[in-house]
Design a protein around this motif. Structure first.
Motif, short mmCIF file in Angstrom:
data_model
loop_
_atom_site.label_atom_id
_atom_site.label_comp_id
_atom_site.label_asym_id
_atom_site.label_seq_id
_atom_site.Cartn_x
_atom_site.Cartn_y
_atom_site.Cartn_z
N PHE A 182 -14.87 0.71 2.74
CA PHE A 182 -13.65 -0.08 2.82
C PHE A 182 -13.26 -0.43 4.25
CE2 PHE A 182 -13.15 1.50 -1.49
CZ PHE A 182 -12.56 0.43 -2.13
N GLY A 183 -13.86 0.23 5.22
CA GLY A 183 -13.51 -0.04 6.61
C GLY A 183 -12.26 0.67 7.07
N VAL A 184 -11.97 1.82 6.47
CA VAL A 184 -10.80 2.62 6.85
C VAL A 184 -11.28 3.86 7.59
CG1 VAL A 184 -8.79 3.90 6.01
CG2 VAL A 184 -9.50 1.79 4.86
N LEU A 203 -8.79 -8.50 -4.06
CA LEU A 203 -10.00 -8.74 -3.27
C LEU A 203 -10.74 -7.43 -3.00
CD1 LEU A 203 -11.66 -10.92 -1.76
CD2 LEU A 203 -10.30 -10.38 0.27
N GLN A 204 -10.01 -6.37 -2.67
CA GLN A 204 -10.65 -5.09 -2.38
C GLN A 204 -11.16 -4.40 -3.64
OE1 GLN A 204 -11.20 -3.92 0.80
NE2 GLN A 204 -10.48 -5.97 1.30
N THR A 205 -10.49 -4.61 -4.74
CA THR A 205 -10.88 -3.94 -5.98
C THR A 205 -12.02 -4.66 -6.69
OG1 THR A 205 -8.59 -3.21 -6.24
CG2 THR A 205 -10.03 -2.98 -8.15
N ALA A 206 -11.95 -5.99 -6.73
CA ALA A 206 -12.93 -6.76 -7.51
C ALA A 206 -13.92 -7.52 -6.65
CB ALA A 206 -12.20 -7.75 -8.42
N GLY A 207 -13.63 -7.67 -5.36
CA GLY A 207 -14.47 -8.52 -4.51
C GLY A 207 -14.13 -9.99 -4.65
N ASN A 208 -13.15 -10.31 -5.52
CA ASN A 208 -12.70 -11.68 -5.76
C ASN A 208 -11.18 -11.69 -5.84
OD1 ASN A 208 -15.42 -13.19 -6.65
ND2 ASN A 208 -15.38 -11.17 -7.60
N ARG A 266 -7.65 -3.73 14.01
CA ARG A 266 -8.47 -4.70 14.72
C ARG A 266 -9.72 -5.08 13.95
NH1 ARG A 266 -7.78 -8.69 17.23
NH2 ARG A 266 -6.27 -7.61 18.58
N HIS A 267 -10.39 -4.11 13.33
CA HIS A 267 -11.71 -4.37 12.72
C HIS A 267 -11.66 -4.59 11.21
CE1 HIS A 267 -13.47 -3.46 16.55
NE2 HIS A 267 -13.00 -2.23 16.55
N THR A 268 -10.56 -4.24 10.57
CA THR A 268 -10.48 -4.39 9.11
C THR A 268 -9.38 -5.36 8.70
OG1 THR A 268 -11.37 -2.17 8.74
CG2 THR A 268 -10.18 -3.19 6.92
N VAL A 269 -8.15 -5.09 9.13
CA VAL A 269 -7.01 -5.88 8.65
C VAL A 269 -6.99 -7.28 9.27
CG1 VAL A 269 -4.51 -5.99 8.47
CG2 VAL A 269 -5.68 -3.79 8.23
N VAL A 272 -10.13 6.11 -2.86
CA VAL A 272 -10.20 4.67 -3.12
C VAL A 272 -8.79 4.09 -3.25
CG1 VAL A 272 -10.96 2.91 -4.74
CG2 VAL A 272 -12.45 4.83 -4.20
N TYR A 273 -7.94 4.78 -3.98
CA TYR A 273 -6.58 4.30 -4.17
C TYR A 273 -5.88 4.12 -2.83
CZ TYR A 273 -1.68 4.31 -5.67
OH TYR A 273 -0.36 3.98 -5.88
N ARG A 274 -6.03 5.11 -1.96
CA ARG A 274 -5.36 5.03 -0.66
C ARG A 274 -5.97 3.94 0.22
NH1 ARG A 274 -0.89 4.55 1.59
NH2 ARG A 274 -0.72 5.32 3.72
N CYS A 275 -7.29 3.79 0.18
CA CYS A 275 -7.94 2.74 0.98
C CYS A 275 -7.46 1.36 0.55
CB CYS A 275 -9.45 2.85 0.84
SG CYS A 275 -10.21 4.23 1.74
N VAL A 276 -7.44 1.10 -0.75
CA VAL A 276 -7.02 -0.21 -1.25
C VAL A 276 -5.56 -0.47 -0.89
CG1 VAL A 276 -6.63 -1.59 -3.33
CG2 VAL A 276 -8.72 -0.24 -3.10
N ARG A 277 -4.72 0.55 -1.09
CA ARG A 277 -3.31 0.38 -0.78
C ARG A 277 -3.09 0.15 0.72
NH1 ARG A 277 0.71 2.22 -4.09
NH2 ARG A 277 2.03 1.32 -2.45
N MET A 278 -3.78 0.88 1.56
CA MET A 278 -3.61 0.72 3.00
C MET A 278 -3.99 -0.69 3.45
SD MET A 278 -4.87 4.30 4.75
CE MET A 278 -4.62 3.60 6.39
N ILE A 279 -5.14 -1.17 2.97
CA ILE A 279 -5.60 -2.49 3.38
C ILE A 279 -4.68 -3.58 2.82
CG2 ILE A 279 -7.49 -4.15 3.18
CD1 ILE A 279 -9.40 -1.77 3.11
N ALA A 280 -4.33 -3.50 1.54
CA ALA A 280 -3.51 -4.53 0.92
C ALA A 280 -2.11 -4.57 1.53
CB ALA A 280 -3.42 -4.29 -0.59
#
Length: 381
Positions: free
Chosen positions: A287-289, A104-109, A314-317, A50-58
């Motif tokens: 997370f779409g990773v 946004l990725q952690t809380a949905g808001n 293309r599909h996530t970021v 989860v940590y890596r997914c959130v960091r990658m997207i953010a």
């Protein structure tokens, strides 16, 4: 007017919530309508996937430049462009947007607050979603937001023109009108499985040499029973010489009629490793990773790392950044008439192959005018 009137102190631009942050020393923040603290602790803080997914997207979303168009023309010197480049004294544009997309990725808001003393916003701040409470109006639309910290509450309400100085971006939630659904909640069961697997692995390491079975004593002359002294001696020997990580793999020396009988299932029998990898793939899916980018084995969806990275962008970021740009445009165009915020995807290296192919097709289309080619390539003006 008195001759010796004390001069007024100069006004300082600041976030209305900033004064509360400094007073926050303890206390557990309350999340409405779900337990955000538990999700952040068990999901983001304790789970490496989860940590890596959130960091990658953010980080990827924040690294995508935001450009400002005014009346259809790119405006490099527009005040809004300068605001996006330096939103507040403490942060640059990418730093602010990384916090925004991470929330946004952690809380949905995710929340942005506009601050300043003039008619147009002069500063932007990312507010913590667990401290924000939406105040609905008579028709259900947001009337104001309450920011809570340090036992105090600040209400951020609409101005005289009806403009709300808070941008609230949320992910789709079919069960709530006001709050988004976090990917952490969708992946909650997979996160629990992955965390439990890690806890199992840690316990196995700590107690790797402690027998997972039974020592059976067979001596008919003694009535198949150990004496009190023999029992205590055996316990001390097992605790001192065959438990702990430093004694991992140390063989047992059995004597005096002792026999070892295993009583637990091995990790292979429990399909321990495959189960943990399956949980990691479910988390990445939420997370779409692509799991291939996380180093999770057993996923052959993409032929190579480059294809997986392109699919991630293309599909996530890209959709995430485009959605944020549209929301910021709708929010700020009231204060900056005629502007539009858009992501500069041409500056993203992951899209270079697609852009080269597009330009090659446009260059070969001799029936198009130069203006039409520029418009189809996304170059305005």
């Amino acid at each position: 007017m008195p001759l010796f009137q004390k001069p007024r102190p100069p006004e300082i631009k600041d976030s209305r919530a900033a004064r509360l942050i400094a007073l926050t020393t303890s206390g557990r923040p309350q999340w409405t309508p779900r337990d955000y603290a538990a999700l952040a602790s068990e999901g983001f803080a304790k789970n490496p996937v989860v940590y890596r997914c959130v960091r990658m997207i953010a980080e990827a979303a924040a690294a995508t430049p935001l450009i400002v168009f005014h009346d259809g023309q790119r405006a490099l010197d527009h005040p809004l462009q300068k605001l996006l480049r330096k939103p507040n004294p403490e942060q640059g544009g990418p730093d602010l947007m990384e916090a925004f997309f991470g929330n946004l990725q952690t809380a949905g808001n995710a929340y942005l607050e506009a601050g300043g003393d003039s008619e147009t916003p002069e500063e932007l701040y990312a507010l913590r979603p667990d401290r924000m409470t939406l105040v609905p109006g008579p028709r259900g639309w947001p009337l104001a937001y309450d920011y809570q910290a340090g036992g105090r509450t600040v209400r951020i309400a609409r101005d005289a023109d009806g403009w709300l100085p808070v941008l609230h971006l949320k992910l789709f939630n079919p069960t709530s009108d006001h709050y988004g659904l976090s990917p952490l909640e969708a992946a909650a069961f997979a996160i629990d499985v992955h965390n439990a697997s890690s806890a199992w692995n840690k316990a196995l390491l700590d107690n790797s040499a402690r027998p997972s079975g039974a020592l059976v004593y067979s001596n008919r002359e003694a009535g198949d029973r150990l004496s009190e002294e023999q029992f205590e001696r055996l316990k001390a020997e097992l605790a001192g010489a065959h438990s702990g990580a430093s004694n991992a793999g140390r063989p047992l020396l059995l004597e005096g009629g002792l026999d070892w009988r295993a009583m637990s299932l091995s990790p292979a029998e429990m399909d321990f490793t495959n189960g943990k990898h399956a949980a990691a793939r479910e988390i990445a899916l939420a997370f779409g990773v692509p799991p291939q980018l996380l180093g999770v084995p057993g996923d052959a969806t993409y032929a190579n790392y480059r294809e997986a990275n392109a699919a991630f962008w293309r599909h996530t970021v890209a959709p995430l950044v485009e959605r944020a740009a549209r929301a910021m445009t709708a929010w700020l165009e009231v204060k900056f008439p005629g502007v539009r915020i858009a992501p500069d995807l041409d500056a993203v290296p992951a899209f270079s192959a697609e852009r080269d192919a597009l330009w090659a097709r446009l260059d070969a289309a001799s029936f198009l005018t130069l203006e039409e080619r520029r418009r189809m390539a996304g170059l305005e003006g």
